[in-house]
Motif scaffolding. Sequence first.
Motif, PDB file in Angstrom:
ATOM      1  N   GLY A 226      41.638  53.156   5.025  1.00  0.00           N
ATOM      2  CA  GLY A 226      42.330  51.878   4.913  1.00  0.00           C
ATOM      3  C   GLY A 226      43.832  52.064   4.799  1.00  0.00           C
ATOM      4  N   ALA A 245      40.248  42.988   6.378  1.00  0.00           N
ATOM      5  CA  ALA A 245      39.723  44.350   6.271  1.00  0.00           C
ATOM      6  C   ALA A 245      38.208  44.322   6.276  1.00  0.00           C
ATOM      7  CB  ALA A 245      40.226  45.020   4.992  1.00  0.00           C
ATOM      8  N   SER A 247      36.062  46.174   4.968  1.00  0.00           N
ATOM      9  CA  SER A 247      35.406  46.585   3.724  1.00  0.00           C
ATOM     10  C   SER A 247      36.406  46.431   2.589  1.00  0.00           C
ATOM     11  CB  SER A 247      34.911  48.033   3.794  1.00  0.00           C
ATOM     12  OG  SER A 247      35.999  48.945   3.684  1.00  0.00           O
ATOM     13  N   ASP A 248      35.904  46.292   1.372  1.00  0.00           N
ATOM     14  CA  ASP A 248      36.794  46.201   0.212  1.00  0.00           C
ATOM     15  C   ASP A 248      37.573  47.487   0.004  1.00  0.00           C
ATOM     16  OD1 ASP A 248      35.983  43.626  -0.283  1.00  0.00           O
ATOM     17  OD2 ASP A 248      34.612  44.142  -1.914  1.00  0.00           O
ATOM     18  N   GLU A 249      36.937  48.615   0.305  1.00  0.00           N
ATOM     19  CA  GLU A 249      37.639  49.891   0.129  1.00  0.00           C
ATOM     20  C   GLU A 249      38.838  49.983   1.068  1.00  0.00           C
ATOM     21  OE1 GLU A 249      35.742  53.623  -0.294  1.00  0.00           O
ATOM     22  OE2 GLU A 249      33.910  52.776  -1.138  1.00  0.00           O
ATOM     23  N   ALA A 251      40.433  47.435   2.262  1.00  0.00           N
ATOM     24  CA  ALA A 251      41.391  46.452   1.760  1.00  0.00           C
ATOM     25  C   ALA A 251      42.188  47.020   0.591  1.00  0.00           C
ATOM     26  CB  ALA A 251      40.660  45.182   1.333  1.00  0.00           C
ATOM     27  N   GLY A 273      39.210  40.990   2.054  1.00  0.00           N
ATOM     28  CA  GLY A 273      38.296  42.116   2.224  1.00  0.00           C
ATOM     29  C   GLY A 273      36.917  41.670   2.680  1.00  0.00           C
ATOM     30  N   TYR A 274      35.966  42.575   2.536  1.00  0.00           N
ATOM     31  CA  TYR A 274      34.598  42.311   2.998  1.00  0.00           C
ATOM     32  C   TYR A 274      33.636  43.112   2.129  1.00  0.00           C
ATOM     33  CZ  TYR A 274      30.904  41.453   6.530  1.00  0.00           C
ATOM     34  OH  TYR A 274      29.771  41.042   7.189  1.00  0.00           O
ATOM     35  N   ALA A 280      36.860  44.953  -5.781  1.00  0.00           N
ATOM     36  CA  ALA A 280      37.614  43.741  -5.478  1.00  0.00           C
ATOM     37  C   ALA A 280      38.183  43.101  -6.745  1.00  0.00           C
ATOM     38  CB  ALA A 280      36.737  42.741  -4.737  1.00  0.00           C
ATOM     39  N   THR A 283      41.398  45.647  -8.157  1.00  0.00           N
ATOM     40  CA  THR A 283      42.691  45.807  -7.490  1.00  0.00           C
ATOM     41  C   THR A 283      43.747  44.901  -8.124  1.00  0.00           C
ATOM     42  OG1 THR A 283      42.158  44.111  -5.843  1.00  0.00           O
ATOM     43  CG2 THR A 283      41.624  46.400  -5.284  1.00  0.00           C
ATOM     44  N   LEU A 287      41.244  41.000  -5.351  1.00  0.00           N
ATOM     45  CA  LEU A 287      41.059  40.813  -3.913  1.00  0.00           C
ATOM     46  C   LEU A 287      40.174  39.620  -3.560  1.00  0.00           C
ATOM     47  CD1 LEU A 287      41.504  42.158  -1.056  1.00  0.00           C
ATOM     48  CD2 LEU A 287      39.358  43.391  -1.490  1.00  0.00           C
ATOM     49  N   THR A 289      37.714  38.121  -0.956  1.00  0.00           N
ATOM     50  CA  THR A 289      36.827  38.913  -0.095  1.00  0.00           C
ATOM     51  C   THR A 289      35.603  38.128   0.347  1.00  0.00           C
ATOM     52  OG1 THR A 289      35.651  41.040   0.042  1.00  0.00           O
ATOM     53  CG2 THR A 289      35.551  39.891  -2.053  1.00  0.00           C
TER      54      THR A 289
END
Length: 336
Positions: A226, A245, A247-249, A251, A273-274, A280, A283, A287, A289
């Motif tokens: 990322g 993004a 994935s959350d990672e 993001a 994110g996702y 999430a 961060t 985030l 998401t």
Amino acid sequence: MNPTIKDVAREAGVSVATVSRVLNNLPGYTEETRRRVLKVIKELGYQPNALARGLVCKRSHTIGILMPSLSSMVTSEMLKGIERQAHNNEKSVIVCNTDNDGIRTLEYLDVLKEKQVDGIIVVSANLTPVQYRKLVQFKKPVVLVSTCYAGGTLPYVKVDDEAAAYDATLYLLKKGHRRIGMLSGTKEDRIAGFPRIQGYKRALAEYGVTLGEEFIAYGDFTFRSGIKAMAQLLETASGMTAVFAASDEMAAGALVCAYKRGIKVPDDLSIIGYDNTQIAEMTIPPLTTLSQPFYHMGELGMMMLIDNIEQGKKMESRILPHTIQERETVKELFQK
């Protein structure tokens, strides 16, 4: 000394065969006999031998779990749901960490066959044709969780990745963003990579937004990829106001990259994110998401498998709903 089945039979005044039938819910005795045997079992503290019971009813009461990573927040949440339902239904699980290794996956399938598991759950894995054929040849019930096999017949439990990515992108569009970049997984990933790209592109097209391929950067869903992909987008995606993004990672990696470059989120750049994993919430800022019901996926996958094993109930694939979890990384723009 631990009591044996012979001790139970003697105290209950029945044969060993009758005790065995009661333990395995087989016919051939009266209700009064059943109650007497169970009463003696409780009084003596007798623990039936699971292996012996398995030989009688041709079941091991064990489920094999194949997953690519035990440390991933995504797979660990699904595993919690799987284990909860297994425990509630007096099943044991054998968890196999394949580490996305095709050869190791095939080796574990041999191990699970040797262990005579009653069924298999495959979690979040991109199955190869060889692996798929081996699962079908296993002749035991199989459920895929957070994955599927295109053109195959194995039942699955997952969200619609294209629709979810579409909704995540649409969320940004409705907030007034038009120059939206995407941090994607690998192009070759037909389960979570390609469908999410398609959802992103479809949302843009429906809003009449045309962006070139320079607005997409690829990684492998991990934090470090990322960071790298975000750095690429900042160089190529001119005028970008938001990032989706996959994935959350990824993001989280994007947030780190933005911070190091003095870019404020969400004031200068919005990020969605996702997955809605725990990261999430960790961060800074928290985030926004796309949320997948991972725990419920695991629960439902295990229940489908158990219902098939115990009752012969047909397993049908399920698409679960997704939602947007709003936090603090998306800013609304005012369109002129």
